[in-house]
Design an enzyme around this catalytic site. Structure first.
Site, PDB file in Angstrom:
ATOM      1  CD  GLU A   1     -29.902  34.314 -46.720  1.00 14.53           C
ATOM      2  OE1 GLU A   1     -29.678  34.283 -47.938  1.00 14.53           O
ATOM      3  OE2 GLU A   1     -29.008  34.205 -45.875  1.00 14.53           O
TER       4      GLU A   1
ATOM      5  CB  SER B   1     -37.968 -13.574  -3.710  1.00 16.67           C
ATOM      6  OG  SER B   1     -37.170 -14.630  -3.199  1.00 16.67           O
TER       7      SER B   1
END
Length: 780
Positions: free
Chosen positions: A83, A342
């Site tokens: 690039e 419970s």
């Protein structure tokens, strides 16, 4: 004249750059780079770094931020060689590359290559422009701004995080995970070359859709690397033999409700590194979905797994299926307020152990209670009479827990749990006895966190969702109370003499079912993990027949098996929990709860108990019975004459005798030889003890045990007159567990029966002193 022109030209040569520079400074101030204006995305990572979930920006774009140190050096070589080979030498614009590209494009009559540098591409990404002269001028301005404000490494970092990779993916981090299922640090040379070229035409070169095009593009990068001798020829030839292939692109979709929770907690953090075990999370989400067909419609399921050695959350399944709207899949039940049933009972028993109120085999009373406004029942509607602390907790009996809650205190209990982060709330936020049976609301994450007390020597630590969150502990109970409670929940009995106690505790668990079958719970503690399971409907509608043991425990057992198999697969030793020095074993006797010689006549039943710090508390009494001195249990001193009759202390030949009495409310559940009528001798009327109240046993009259009733011909309904004898004060009549009537002595009642109610029935009578009488009969 010539000198004047020369000066003018020199002035122009100096003035123009100066004016351009000043203009650039003004423009730079007036039109700052829009980098900070971009809304960041968020990615939630598992412990191994794999993305679990991602939150895109307002345009739906996902980025996975990385630094230059997070990508291989050979990726940067491939990228810059292909690039922008002179990236570190130019000022943002590579004039040589621009001239070369212009010549190639003109000579071929079409675009052969571009002259854009990395910096120019970043400029176009952060501030898109039109393909026009003014658009190019704008790109040039942004390029110079980037070079002015940022270093080359910062610009390159911006590129690798902003480069387009197709659709809603930006940056090499997101691309690597989406296409290859791995972090960019693990890219191969071939993959690095592919991802270096992919931003040029991400839609056309997608490796999951167009592998041939992607391979051709990758090979162009390899050719460039060979031309400039960046990689060796042998390596390049080897790479060319590799075919380009990728999974169908997928977005990370694990632990969505945890991701939302963490995103809200860390709104400005782009990467949130959680403690979630990715394979385990996947397994448990799959397990939850497999349960869909076994549960009723609109029912959801929540699973929470925590490593209690460091309190890191390893799995978080907040609903049965995030995408199932019919089951409210996007409601996080781990954070929802629900009734715990419970599941709070272990804390009450542990706190009572901690304060020396009970030991593991203390005698509790599972009997009817009608002398207070709160009148709970057991889940099975029955009564068991005398029970130990261990049995009451293991069987989750309600009435013994209520007895203990009355003595310990609801406000004290609530404040103790609140102090370690378990916030209990009710409609009026006034703690009461019903809290222990689920008459309160809480959140699963806080409940599971609080259960860490039983695995962390009595200390509670909050859940840790990231490793940055500190491990902070708060004491709730002492080490001995935690150890004993965990052993009780693991169904382990006190060992006999010379029997060893395994230091690795098997799965300990507690179930819970809320009123109306709205919530089914199972909270487990295995050697390494805390496991929270909840099943129910998020909208709170009841599911009849759904309760903890039936619905939640099977899921708990499945999760526990998965976790233990995982530990075995990793060859990791399980954590141990040896018995603390403060815990010892004692042989105690009922009914007093104290240590007595086995041959002592007051030792009616011997129990082997775990005790703390050598403390052996006496048997507890019901609060309403404690007000009546004569009906209290414990050891009393009687004076007997030579004939064994009870006399006054000053009578001739009177000898003192200590007699251990059971709680009077247990009279109907104990052996005949253990009852007060047997233990307390009759009075010698020639020298009676002064001022002593006589005990009159409670009896049902008008019906005999096992009586069979048959209706007369052509008669459907009939009645039986019943009464009571003995006892004290008010009395309550129950037929098959339902309250039939409340009477004052000696009022009789009519027992209405029907031939349609054929079968066995039981009649129970309770008086104010706590005495009970029961009779079973049959209708034919």
């Amino acid at each position: 004249m010539k000198l004047h022109r020369l000066k003018k030209r020199l002035f122009t040569l100096v003035a123009i750059p100066f004016v351009l520079f000043i203009s650039f400074i003004i423009a730079d101030y007036s039109f700052p780079l829009p980098i900070t204006e971009t809304k960041p995305t968020q990615t939630i990572l598992a412990q191994n770094g794999a993305p679990l979930w991602r939150f895109a920006d307002s345009q739906g774009i996902w980025r996975y931020p990385v630094t230059l140190n997070d990508v291989p050096n050979y990726y940067l070589q491939a990228l810059l060689t292909y690039e922008d080979r002179h990236f570190y030498q130019h000022f943002g614009v590579d004039l040589t590359a621009l001239l070369r590209a212009s010549y190639q494009n003109l000579a071929n009559g079409k675009i052969i290559s571009g002259g854009s540098t990395i910096t120019m591409q970043v400029a176009r990404i952060i501030d898109p422009h039109e393909r026009s002269f003014w658009g190019k001028l704008k790109q040039l301005f942004r390029t110079l701004q980037l070079e002015w404000h940022y270093s080359k490494k910062e610009i390159l970092t911006l590129y690798i995080n902003r480069a387009p990779y197709g659709g809603t993916i930006e940056g090499i981090g997101a691309a690597s995970w989406s296409y290859l299922g791995k972090p960019p640090s693990q890219l191969t040379y071939s993959e690095a070359a592919l991802l270096a070229v992919l931003p040029q035409a991400p839609s056309r070169l997608r490796p999951d859709r167009y592998p041939d095009r992607a391979q051709q593009a990758r090979d162009k990068v390899l050719d460039r690397l060979e031309t400039y001798h960046v990689w060796s020829s042998d390596k390049l030839e080897q790479i060319r033999q590799e075919e380009v292939w990728a999974y169908p692109r997928q977005s990370p979709q694990l632990a969505p409700l945890l991701a939302r929770r963490l995103s809200l907690h860390y709104p400005h953090q782009a990467i949130i590194h959680s403690t979630i075990d990715q394979p385990l999370q996947y397994t448990l989400e799959d397990l939850a979905i497999n349960w869909k067909n076994q549960l009723l419609p609109k029912t959801s399921l929540a699973i929470l797994v925590v490593d209690h050695t460091d309190m890191t959350v390893k799995a978080y399944v907040g609903s049965i299926d995030f995408n199932d709207n019919s089951r409210f899949g996007q409601v996080d039940m781990i954070q929802a307020l629900r009734s715990p049933g419970s599941t709070l009972k272990p804390f009450l028993y542990a706190l009572a152990l901690n304060d020396g109120i009970i030991h593991s085999q203390s005698l509790l009373q599972d009997v009817p209670r009608m002398t207070t406004d709160y009148r709970p029942r057991n889940f099975d509607e029955g009564f068991n009479g005398p029970v130990s602390v261990s049995e009451a907790l293991q069987r989750s009996l309600n009435l013994p827990a209520v007895q203990l809650m009355e003595i310990y205190g609801a406000k004290r209990f609530t404040s103790q749990l609140n102090s370690v982060g378990l916030m209990l709330s009710s409609s009026d936020n006034q703690p009461n006895i019903s809290y222990i049976l689920g008459g309160v609301s809480l959140k699963m994450d806080q409940l599971v966190s609080s259960y860490s007390a039983f695995a962390r020597h009595g200390n509670v630590a909050p859940l840790r969702f990231t490793l940055d969150e500190p491990l902070i502990e708060k004491p709730l109970i002492n080490e001995g109370s935690a150890w004993i409670t965990r052993r009780i929940l693991a169904m382990q009995n006190v060992p006999m003499l010379n029997q060893q106690i395994d230091n690795i505790v098997p799965l300990a668990w507690k179930t819970g079912t809320s009123y109306g079958y709205r919530d089914a719970w199972a909270i487990g503690i295995n050697p390494r993990y805390l496991i929270g399971i909840w099943v129910g409907r998020p909208d709170g509608t009841p599911v009849v027949g759904q309760y903890g043991n039936l619905t939640a425990v099977p899921v708990l057992q499945q999760v526990n098996t998965i976790l233990l198999n995982k530990e075995r697969g990793q060859n990791r030793p399980l954590p141990t929990d040896p018995m603390p020095d403060s815990v010892t074993i004692a042989d105690i006797c009922w009914p007093t709860g104290q240590v007595l010689p086995p041959q002592d006549t007051n030792c009616h039943r011997q129990k082997r108990a775990w005790i703390i710090n050598e403390q052996i508390p006496p048997t507890l009494e019901l609060l309403n019975i404690a007000k009546h001195q004569y009906y209290q249990s414990g050891s009393i001193t009687l004076w007997l004459n030579e004939q064994g009759l009870r006399v006054a202390a000053d009578c001739r030949g009177a000898i003192a005798k200590s007699v251990a009495l059971w709680p009077i409310s247990l009279e109907n559940w104990i052996l005949t030889r253990e009852r007060r009528q047997t233990l307390i001798p009759p009075i010698d009327l020639s020298c009676p003890p002064l001022g002593e109240e006589q005990l009159s046993p409670l009896l049902i009259t008008g019906i005999v045990p096992n009586q069979v009733f048959r209706a007369l011909p052509n008669q459907q309904d009939f009645s039986v007159a019943i009464n009571s004898q003995g006892g004290r004060g008010k009395r309550w009549w129950f037929l098959d567990g339902d309250l039939l009537a409340e009477t004052d002595y000696p009022t009789s009642i009519k027992l209405a029966l029907s031939i349609n109610d054929k079968g066995h029935h039981h009649l129970l009578l309770l008086d104010e002193s706590g005495q009970v009488d029961r009779i079973y009969f049959q209708i034919q």
